[in-house]
Design a protein around this motif. Structure first.
Motif, PDB file in Angstrom:
ATOM      1  N   UNK A  44       1.434  16.163   3.865  1.00  0.00           N
ATOM      2  CA  UNK A  44       1.261  14.648   3.863  1.00  0.00           C
ATOM      3  C   UNK A  44       2.612  13.885   3.843  1.00  0.00           C
ATOM      4  N   UNK A  45       2.797  12.965   4.371  1.00  0.00           N
ATOM      5  CA  UNK A  45       3.817  11.880   4.201  1.00  0.00           C
ATOM      6  C   UNK A  45       3.481  10.746   3.250  1.00  0.00           C
ATOM      7  N   UNK A  46       4.345  10.785   2.403  1.00  0.00           N
ATOM      8  CA  UNK A  46       3.769   9.407   1.534  1.00  0.00           C
ATOM      9  C   UNK A  46       4.818   8.287   1.578  1.00  0.00           C
ATOM     10  N   UNK A  47       4.315   7.228   1.996  1.00  0.00           N
ATOM     11  CA  UNK A  47       5.122   6.019   2.084  1.00  0.00           C
ATOM     12  C   UNK A  47       4.647   4.782   1.503  1.00  0.00           C
ATOM     13  N   UNK A  48       5.282   3.792   1.397  1.00  0.00           N
ATOM     14  CA  UNK A  48       5.053   2.458   0.886  1.00  0.00           C
ATOM     15  C   UNK A  48       5.283   1.379   1.816  1.00  0.00           C
ATOM     16  N   UNK A  49       4.379   0.290   2.117  1.00  0.00           N
ATOM     17  CA  UNK A  49       4.358  -0.499   3.211  1.00  0.00           C
ATOM     18  C   UNK A  49       3.951  -1.883   2.704  1.00  0.00           C
ATOM     19  N   UNK A  50       4.609  -3.018   3.010  1.00  0.00           N
ATOM     20  CA  UNK A  50       4.074  -4.148   2.809  1.00  0.00           C
ATOM     21  C   UNK A  50       3.244  -4.557   3.946  1.00  0.00           C
ATOM     22  N   UNK A  55      10.194  -6.171  -1.229  1.00  0.00           N
ATOM     23  CA  UNK A  55      11.107  -5.572  -2.384  1.00  0.00           C
ATOM     24  C   UNK A  55      10.282  -4.402  -2.973  1.00  0.00           C
ATOM     25  N   UNK A  56       9.185  -4.553  -3.413  1.00  0.00           N
ATOM     26  CA  UNK A  56       8.670  -3.617  -4.373  1.00  0.00           C
ATOM     27  C   UNK A  56       8.190  -2.286  -3.116  1.00  0.00           C
ATOM     28  N   UNK A  57       7.973  -2.540  -1.923  1.00  0.00           N
ATOM     29  CA  UNK A  57       7.728  -1.577  -1.094  1.00  0.00           C
ATOM     30  C   UNK A  57       9.006  -0.614  -1.052  1.00  0.00           C
ATOM     31  N   UNK A  58      10.112  -1.400  -0.907  1.00  0.00           N
ATOM     32  CA  UNK A  58      11.275  -0.649  -0.665  1.00  0.00           C
ATOM     33  C   UNK A  58      11.631  -0.046  -2.094  1.00  0.00           C
ATOM     34  N   UNK A  59      11.431  -0.485  -3.215  1.00  0.00           N
ATOM     35  CA  UNK A  59      11.581   0.232  -4.528  1.00  0.00           C
ATOM     36  C   UNK A  59      10.801   1.477  -4.817  1.00  0.00           C
ATOM     37  N   UNK A  60       9.451   1.497  -4.079  1.00  0.00           N
ATOM     38  CA  UNK A  60       8.615   2.458  -4.041  1.00  0.00           C
ATOM     39  C   UNK A  60       9.104   3.654  -3.096  1.00  0.00           C
ATOM     40  N   UNK A  61       9.650   3.331  -1.865  1.00  0.00           N
ATOM     41  CA  UNK A  61      10.037   4.132  -0.981  1.00  0.00           C
ATOM     42  C   UNK A  61      11.556   4.840  -1.403  1.00  0.00           C
ATOM     43  N   UNK A  62      12.085   4.218  -2.123  1.00  0.00           N
ATOM     44  CA  UNK A  62      13.125   4.643  -2.959  1.00  0.00           C
ATOM     45  C   UNK A  62      13.028   5.838  -3.959  1.00  0.00           C
ATOM     46  N   UNK A  63      11.826   5.433  -4.790  1.00  0.00           N
ATOM     47  CA  UNK A  63      11.290   6.405  -5.688  1.00  0.00           C
ATOM     48  C   UNK A  63      10.717   7.715  -4.978  1.00  0.00           C
ATOM     49  N   UNK A  64      10.213   7.449  -3.815  1.00  0.00           N
ATOM     50  CA  UNK A  64       9.518   8.709  -3.060  1.00  0.00           C
ATOM     51  C   UNK A  64      10.663   9.442  -2.456  1.00  0.00           C
ATOM     52  N   UNK A  65      11.958   8.991  -2.092  1.00  0.00           N
ATOM     53  CA  UNK A  65      12.766   9.521  -1.298  1.00  0.00           C
ATOM     54  C   UNK A  65      12.979  10.974  -1.873  1.00  0.00           C
ATOM     55  N   UNK A  94       1.068  -1.145   0.117  1.00  0.00           N
ATOM     56  CA  UNK A  94      -0.171  -0.216  -0.049  1.00  0.00           C
ATOM     57  C   UNK A  94       1.033   1.301  -0.062  1.00  0.00           C
ATOM     58  N   UNK A  95       0.701   2.185  -0.896  1.00  0.00           N
ATOM     59  CA  UNK A  95       1.074   3.613  -0.731  1.00  0.00           C
ATOM     60  C   UNK A  95       0.199   4.362  -0.303  1.00  0.00           C
ATOM     61  N   UNK A  96       0.643   4.876   0.949  1.00  0.00           N
ATOM     62  CA  UNK A  96      -0.322   5.856   1.966  1.00  0.00           C
ATOM     63  C   UNK A  96       0.099   7.344   1.946  1.00  0.00           C
ATOM     64  N   UNK A  97      -0.672   8.217   2.129  1.00  0.00           N
ATOM     65  CA  UNK A  97      -0.559   9.512   2.087  1.00  0.00           C
ATOM     66  C   UNK A  97      -1.235   9.816   3.639  1.00  0.00           C
ATOM     67  N   UNK A  98      -0.523  10.318   4.402  1.00  0.00           N
ATOM     68  CA  UNK A  98      -0.681  10.582   6.157  1.00  0.00           C
ATOM     69  C   UNK A  98      -0.421  11.759   6.326  1.00  0.00           C
ATOM     70  N   UNK A  99      -1.661  12.650   7.133  1.00  0.00           N
ATOM     71  CA  UNK A  99      -1.094  13.798   7.608  1.00  0.00           C
ATOM     72  C   UNK A  99      -0.446  13.814   9.181  1.00  0.00           C
ATOM     73  N   UNK A 100      -0.076  14.742   9.692  1.00  0.00           N
ATOM     74  CA  UNK A 100       0.358  14.650  10.933  1.00  0.00           C
ATOM     75  C   UNK A 100      -0.341  14.141  12.053  1.00  0.00           C
TER      76      UNK A 100
END
Length: 96
Positions: free
Chosen positions: A56-62, A36-46, A9-15
């Protein structure tokens, strides 16, 4: 024994911890593939996570794949997760 199913899941969260899921990928039959895909997406988002959606904070997680929500998931075997995220980030311009 049936294989376990995993998702990303790629999530957008507020504080204040409110937010929503922007992208769902799954099912994955092995947890390492989802990780692996969550890490790839987080690398793209870095470096972009703060500017993608200001406030918002946008992150990917398995996570666990929810079969009842199957229609809202993108098949990770038919498309690249990073390509989907890049297209999504281009579309996320309107406030919500």
């Amino acid at each position: 024994m049936k294989p376990a199913h995993y998702a990303v899941h790629v999530e957008a969260r507020r504080k204040d911890n409110t937010g929503r899921i922007l992208l769902r990928m799954g099912p994955y039959t092995q947890t390492w593939l989802a990780s692996r895909d969550a890490e790839r997406l987080n690398t793209l988002l870095e470096g972009k996570a703060a500017t993608v959606m200001p406030g918002y904070t946008v992150t990917a997680k398995d996570t666990v794949f929810h079969v009842s929500d199957h229609a809202s998931y993108n098949d990770p075997h038919e498309t690249d997760a990073c390509d989907l995220l890049a297209a999504l980030l281009e579309d996320v311009s309107a406030p919500w």
